[in-house]
Design an enzyme around this catalytic site. Sequence first.
Site, PDB file in Angstrom:
ATOM      1  N   ASP A  36      -0.040  18.243   3.786  1.00  0.00           N
ATOM      2  CA  ASP A  36       0.580  17.356   2.790  1.00  0.00           C
ATOM      3  C   ASP A  36       1.287  18.238   1.771  1.00  0.00           C
ATOM      4  OD1 ASP A  36       0.910  15.404   0.552  1.00  0.00           O
ATOM      5  OD2 ASP A  36      -0.428  14.158   1.750  1.00  0.00           O
ATOM      6  N   ASP A  84       5.433  20.922   3.463  1.00  0.00           N
ATOM      7  CA  ASP A  84       6.513  19.945   3.372  1.00  0.00           C
ATOM      8  C   ASP A  84       6.862  19.594   4.820  1.00  0.00           C
ATOM      9  OD1 ASP A  84       8.838  18.504   3.289  1.00  0.00           O
ATOM     10  OD2 ASP A  84       9.751  19.679   1.676  1.00  0.00           O
ATOM     11  N   ASN A 119       1.472  10.700   9.743  1.00  0.00           N
ATOM     12  CA  ASN A 119       1.298   9.619   8.769  1.00  0.00           C
ATOM     13  C   ASN A 119       2.194   9.752   7.536  1.00  0.00           C
ATOM     14  OD1 ASN A 119      -0.486   7.613   7.068  1.00  0.00           O
ATOM     15  ND2 ASN A 119      -0.501   9.556   5.947  1.00  0.00           N
ATOM     16  N   SER A 143       5.268   1.040  10.899  1.00  0.00           N
ATOM     17  CA  SER A 143       5.137  -0.062   9.927  1.00  0.00           C
ATOM     18  C   SER A 143       5.641  -1.331  10.602  1.00  0.00           C
ATOM     19  CB  SER A 143       6.014   0.220   8.701  1.00  0.00           C
ATOM     20  OG  SER A 143       6.062  -0.924   7.859  1.00  0.00           O
ATOM     21  N   TYR A 186      14.252   2.311   4.918  1.00  0.00           N
ATOM     22  CA  TYR A 186      12.867   2.319   5.418  1.00  0.00           C
ATOM     23  C   TYR A 186      12.788   1.596   6.760  1.00  0.00           C
ATOM     24  CZ  TYR A 186       7.731   1.984   5.116  1.00  0.00           C
ATOM     25  OH  TYR A 186       6.375   2.081   5.357  1.00  0.00           O
ATOM     26  N   THR A 191      -1.957   0.991  -1.519  1.00  0.00           N
ATOM     27  CA  THR A 191      -1.853   2.447  -1.733  1.00  0.00           C
ATOM     28  C   THR A 191      -0.797   2.718  -2.806  1.00  0.00           C
ATOM     29  OG1 THR A 191      -0.030   2.820  -0.190  1.00  0.00           O
ATOM     30  CG2 THR A 191      -2.244   2.881   0.765  1.00  0.00           C
ATOM     31  N   SER A 247       7.621  -2.908   9.160  1.00  0.00           N
ATOM     32  CA  SER A 247       9.019  -2.780   8.737  1.00  0.00           C
ATOM     33  C   SER A 247       9.856  -2.022   9.762  1.00  0.00           C
ATOM     34  CB  SER A 247       9.102  -2.079   7.375  1.00  0.00           C
ATOM     35  OG  SER A 247       8.396  -2.833   6.421  1.00  0.00           O
ATOM     36  N   VAL A 282      -0.561  -2.498   2.719  1.00  0.00           N
ATOM     37  CA  VAL A 282      -1.813  -1.781   2.489  1.00  0.00           C
ATOM     38  C   VAL A 282      -1.821  -1.327   1.039  1.00  0.00           C
ATOM     39  CG1 VAL A 282      -3.315   0.078   3.307  1.00  0.00           C
ATOM     40  CG2 VAL A 282      -1.639  -0.932   4.865  1.00  0.00           C
ATOM     41  N   LYS A 313      11.673   3.478  10.178  1.00  0.00           N
ATOM     42  CA  LYS A 313      10.439   3.069  10.869  1.00  0.00           C
ATOM     43  C   LYS A 313      10.748   2.489  12.249  1.00  0.00           C
ATOM     44  CE  LYS A 313       7.270   4.335   7.927  1.00  0.00           C
ATOM     45  NZ  LYS A 313       6.193   5.281   8.273  1.00  0.00           N
TER      46      LYS A 313
HETATM   47  N1  LIG Z   1       1.053   1.172   2.108  1.00  0.00           N
HETATM   48  C1  LIG Z   1       1.647   0.303   2.910  1.00  0.00           C
HETATM   49  O1  LIG Z   1       1.731  -0.897   2.587  1.00  0.00           O
HETATM   50  C2  LIG Z   1       2.212   0.760   4.228  1.00  0.00           C
HETATM   51  C3  LIG Z   1       2.622  -0.215   5.141  1.00  0.00           C
HETATM   52  C4  LIG Z   1       3.143   0.162   6.367  1.00  0.00           C
HETATM   53  C5  LIG Z   1       3.247   1.502   6.683  1.00  0.00           C
HETATM   54  N2  LIG Z   1       2.851   2.452   5.783  1.00  0.00           N
HETATM   55  C6  LIG Z   1       3.011   3.855   6.177  1.00  0.00           C
HETATM   56  O2  LIG Z   1       1.766   4.501   6.106  1.00  0.00           O
HETATM   57  C7  LIG Z   1       1.978   5.888   5.846  1.00  0.00           C
HETATM   58  C8  LIG Z   1       1.112   6.330   4.685  1.00  0.00           C
HETATM   59  O3  LIG Z   1       1.541   5.627   3.529  1.00  0.00           O
HETATM   60  P1  LIG Z   1       0.589   5.317   2.277  1.00  0.00           P
HETATM   61  O4  LIG Z   1       0.768   3.914   1.956  1.00  0.00           O
HETATM   62  O5  LIG Z   1      -0.759   5.873   2.514  1.00  0.00           O
HETATM   63  O6  LIG Z   1       1.391   6.141   1.154  1.00  0.00           O
HETATM   64  P2  LIG Z   1       0.907   7.261   0.109  1.00  0.00           P
HETATM   65  O7  LIG Z   1       2.095   7.457  -0.777  1.00  0.00           O
HETATM   66  O8  LIG Z   1      -0.405   6.902  -0.494  1.00  0.00           O
HETATM   67  O9  LIG Z   1       0.676   8.533   1.033  1.00  0.00           O
HETATM   68  C9  LIG Z   1       1.734   9.223   1.637  1.00  0.00           C
HETATM   69  C10 LIG Z   1       1.368  10.685   1.717  1.00  0.00           C
HETATM   70  O10 LIG Z   1       2.442  11.379   2.357  1.00  0.00           O
HETATM   71  C11 LIG Z   1       2.670  12.569   1.647  1.00  0.00           C
HETATM   72  N3  LIG Z   1       4.041  13.025   1.833  1.00  0.00           N
HETATM   73  C12 LIG Z   1       5.180  12.413   1.455  1.00  0.00           C
HETATM   74  N4  LIG Z   1       6.238  13.181   1.748  1.00  0.00           N
HETATM   75  C13 LIG Z   1       5.761  14.311   2.325  1.00  0.00           C
HETATM   76  C14 LIG Z   1       6.347  15.482   2.842  1.00  0.00           C
HETATM   77  N5  LIG Z   1       7.681  15.693   2.797  1.00  0.00           N
HETATM   78  N6  LIG Z   1       5.549  16.420   3.379  1.00  0.00           N
HETATM   79  C15 LIG Z   1       4.212  16.254   3.414  1.00  0.00           C
HETATM   80  N7  LIG Z   1       3.587  15.166   2.928  1.00  0.00           N
HETATM   81  C16 LIG Z   1       4.358  14.206   2.385  1.00  0.00           C
HETATM   82  C17 LIG Z   1       2.387  12.229   0.186  1.00  0.00           C
HETATM   83  O11 LIG Z   1       2.121  13.393  -0.600  1.00  0.00           O
HETATM   84  C18 LIG Z   1       1.169  11.321   0.322  1.00  0.00           C
HETATM   85  O12 LIG Z   1      -0.051  12.034   0.275  1.00  0.00           O
HETATM   86  C19 LIG Z   1       3.480   6.058   5.594  1.00  0.00           C
HETATM   87  O13 LIG Z   1       4.115   6.518   6.771  1.00  0.00           O
HETATM   88  C20 LIG Z   1       3.925   4.643   5.273  1.00  0.00           C
HETATM   89  O14 LIG Z   1       5.283   4.428   5.547  1.00  0.00           O
HETATM   90  C21 LIG Z   1       2.330   2.111   4.567  1.00  0.00           C
END
Ligand SMILES: NC(=O)c1ccc[n+]([C@@H]2O[C@H](COP(=O)([O-])OP(=O)(O)OC[C@H]3O[C@@H](n4cnc5c(N)ncnc54)[C@H](O)[C@@H]3O)[C@@H](O)[C@H]2O)c1
Length: 258
Positions: A37, A54, A81, A132, A145, A180, A134, A178, A149
């Site tokens: 991360d 990154d 993820n 997602s 997005y 978050t 999405s 979700v 996705k």
């Molecule tokens: N939360 C929702 O409602 C939801 C719904 C559908 C899909 N998702 C997907 O689930 C996954 C996780 O999302 P989340 O909701 O836990 O979000 P979050 O923001 O809590 O976590 C995302 C993580 O990715 C890391 N990250 C971002 N860019 C990065 C990079 N360039 N290099 C390394 N790490 C990086 C961030 O530091 C963070 O820890 C994502 O792919 C998101 O699109 C989330």
Amino acid sequence: MNRFSGKVALVTGGASGIGAAIAARLAGEGAKVLIADRNAPAATSGAIRYVETDATKADDVSAAVAVALDGWGRLDILVNNAGIGAYGETPDMDEALWDQVFAVNIRAIYLFCRAAIPALRETGGTIVNIASISGLFGDYGMAAYNASKGAVVNYTRSLALECVRHGIRVNALCPGLVETALSAPGLEQPGDRAHWQERIPMGRPARPDEMAAVAAFLASDDASYMTGSIVTADGGITAHTGQPNIIARRQMREAAAE
Ligand SMILES: NC(=O)c1ccc[n+]([C@@H]2O[C@H](COP(=O)([O-])OP(=O)(O)OC[C@H]3O[C@@H](n4cnc5c(N)ncnc54)[C@H](O)[C@@H]3O)[C@@H](O)[C@H]2O)c1
């Protein structure tokens, strides 16, 4: 359950939200987990390590895979993820933001798969991509997005085909809403949460651990006949055509007339 005893997993974006829940779930079931991360997780342990990464940078990605292999000697599970969101309609969408959404949400998956597949071939491992809902349908104001996705969904199918002869299964999880940091901006204004909840048949957002349970299933031998599958876990959102609930409206009218 101890489905991941002796296995090594790499979870991108595992410092928070869904990724953190997946890391905890895999470790809870016996895996050694490396979180890659750009931010550090709240805690690490003997079973959960962290490497600053990154995910959009090829050198960082290769280094992260090397940390897992050097530390634990194998790689069984890759969970792609890491992801970011972006609101904005096309005429107003900044080019750099569009590119960043694609860099994190899809290019990083390609980079991690390219770096990890040779090691996954050795173990007959598995890949879980967090897409997602999405990626399956459109949303208002989320074009970048949605498009990124959608790419994750179809890349998952293509990867599954190219990996099948090496015994590597590749599947995608499509979460709905979700709770978050990523979803927080869409929920914080007064009334927004209720507005969302009306659109979710189960009437609530998911907890990250509910997504981790599905991701862990896909990563486990319980899913041994699944590859190229796109699995939704969305409280029923995509079961709905979007047409109104006629019965509920009729019942409301009848109740008002009583
Ligand atoms: N939360 C929702 O409602 C939801 C719904 C559908 C899909 N998702 C997907 O689930 C996954 C996780 O999302 P989340 O909701 O836990 O979000 P979050 O923001 O809590 O976590 C995302 C993580 O990715 C890391 N990250 C971002 N860019 C990065 C990079 N360039 N290099 C390394 N790490 C990086 C961030 O530091 C963070 O820890 C994502 O792919 C998101 O699109 C989330």
